[in-house]
Motif scaffolding. Structure first.
Motif, PDB file in Angstrom:
ATOM      1  N   LEU A   1       0.841  -1.189   0.000  1.00 30.65           N
ATOM      2  CA  LEU A   1       0.000   0.000   0.000  1.00 30.65           C
ATOM      3  C   LEU A   1       0.875   1.237   0.000  1.00 30.65           C
ATOM      4  O   LEU A   1       2.056   1.191   0.373  1.00 30.65           O
TER       5      LEU A   1
ATOM      6  N   TYR B   1      -3.228   0.662  -3.458  1.00 31.14           N
ATOM      7  CA  TYR B   1      -2.876  -0.584  -2.773  1.00 31.14           C
ATOM      8  C   TYR B   1      -3.137  -1.765  -3.688  1.00 31.14           C
ATOM      9  O   TYR B   1      -3.849  -1.660  -4.692  1.00 31.14           O
TER      10      TYR B   1
ATOM     11  N   LEU C   1      -3.305  -6.393  -3.421  1.00 31.24           N
ATOM     12  CA  LEU C   1      -3.249  -7.604  -2.625  1.00 31.24           C
ATOM     13  C   LEU C   1      -3.087  -8.794  -3.568  1.00 31.24           C
ATOM     14  O   LEU C   1      -3.709  -8.847  -4.631  1.00 31.24           O
TER      15      LEU C   1
ATOM     16  N   TRP D   1      -7.385 -12.475  -1.582  1.00 36.17           N
ATOM     17  CA  TRP D   1      -8.587 -11.642  -1.658  1.00 36.17           C
ATOM     18  C   TRP D   1      -9.705 -12.245  -0.804  1.00 36.17           C
ATOM     19  O   TRP D   1      -9.789 -13.452  -0.600  1.00 36.17           O
TER      20      TRP D   1
ATOM     21  N   MET E   1      -6.774  -6.434   3.560  1.00 38.37           N
ATOM     22  CA  MET E   1      -6.514  -5.052   3.171  1.00 38.37           C
ATOM     23  C   MET E   1      -7.218  -4.075   4.093  1.00 38.37           C
ATOM     24  O   MET E   1      -6.671  -3.012   4.418  1.00 38.37           O
TER      25      MET E   1
ATOM     26  N   SER F   1     -13.307  -2.583  -4.017  1.00 38.57           N
ATOM     27  CA  SER F   1     -12.604  -1.430  -3.454  1.00 38.57           C
ATOM     28  C   SER F   1     -13.581  -0.346  -3.022  1.00 38.57           C
ATOM     29  O   SER F   1     -13.356   0.343  -2.014  1.00 38.57           O
TER      30      SER F   1
END
Length: 275
Positions: free
Chosen positions: A78, A86, A88, A93, A98, A128
């Motif tokens: 990040l 950021y 991952l 996931w 995050m 997100s």
């Protein structure tokens, strides 16, 4: 950003600065189409030279860039600076990693005086969008188009903004030393404060009829400023602390409470970076 801690840790999650040894992992992740799809500025294909640019970027004192480790394994990264971005590792996931990492990083950023944080999110990136909303970010009313290297075209995006005041409101800074706890004052504390504070008000404290306005005016908005309620181990409100840029004022319900809690309250303020 140079004042932020290099290492942040919570349980199995660790945030640390980048090193040369991280470049193969960064190249692997950012060359993955599932990751690159959502990162506008990451050029594709992402090669060793691009990884070197990321390392150089991480050394900019205005950027807080950290690798994310879980149980010693790198799972993403990040950056908080001119913007928040950021990534991952796709295998990680959907596990909430995050969100935990960003809570640590944003908390560290807003422990110090800092401007609002901005993150730009693709209109189709619902994961997100939900993450930013959970953290307290607010979507700007108007969208814009940004060029994405992965698709070689301008794509619809929206900026999300998080002010430090909003962060502190959603994540009140609670400080505990021994049997003494300090937490930001809320409007519901006005009746208790009426018993604690002098009447009629003696500077810097207000008259009781002005308490609600005083709580709002002095609501904690970040370092070096805020009104706190002091509580004992039974969660009784037994004192108040007003932290201003040039003065800290303490008031207790009684001399007995002052003798018992004043030292701990002062130490909590010092440990909380309010000096």
């Amino acid at each position: 950003m140079t004042n932020c801690a290099d290492i942040l840790q919570q349980d199995d999650l660790l945030l640390r600065p980048l090193t040369q040894a991280d470049l193969p992992t960064i190249a692997r992740d950012l060359d993955d189409a599932r990751v690159a799809r959502w990162l506008a500025a990451v050029r594709q294909p992402f090669d060793a030279a691009a990884a070197d640019e990321i390392l150089a970027h991480s050394r900019d004192p205005g950027e807080m860039m950290r690798m994310i480790e879980q149980d010693g394994a790198v799972v993403g990264g990040l950056c908080i600076g001119a913007a928040l971005w950021y990534w991952l590792t796709p295998d990680c996931w959907g596990q909430g990693l995050m969100q935990r990492a960003l809570r640590m990083a944003i908390g560290a950023r807003f422990c110090l005086p800092a401007p609002p944080m901005v993150a730009t999110c693709h209109d189709d990136n619902t994961a997100s969008q939900q993450l930013l909303t959970r953290l307290g970010f607010a979507a700007c009313p108007n969208g814009r188009r940004i060029f994405f290297h992965a698709t070689q075209r301008a794509e619809p995006c929206r900026d999300y903004v998080l002010a430090p005041e909003q962060w502190h409101l959603l994540n009140p800074r609670v400080m505990t030393v021994g049997h003494t706890t300090l937490r930001p004052a809320l409007q519901k504390d006005a009746p208790a404060l009426a018993h604690i504070l002098p009447c009629p008000g003696t500077a810097p404290w207000p008259a009781h009829e002005m308490l609600n306005a005083f709580v709002e005016t002095h609501r904690f908005r970040g370092p070096a400023r805020g009104l706190f309620v002091v509580q004992d181990e039974n969660r009784r409100s037994i004192g108040a602390v007003l932290v201003q840029s040039n003065r800290t004022s303490l008031r207790f319900l009684s001399d007995e409470e002052k003798a018992r809690h004043c030292t701990n309250a002062t130490k909590a303020l010092e440990d909380g970076h309010f000096q």
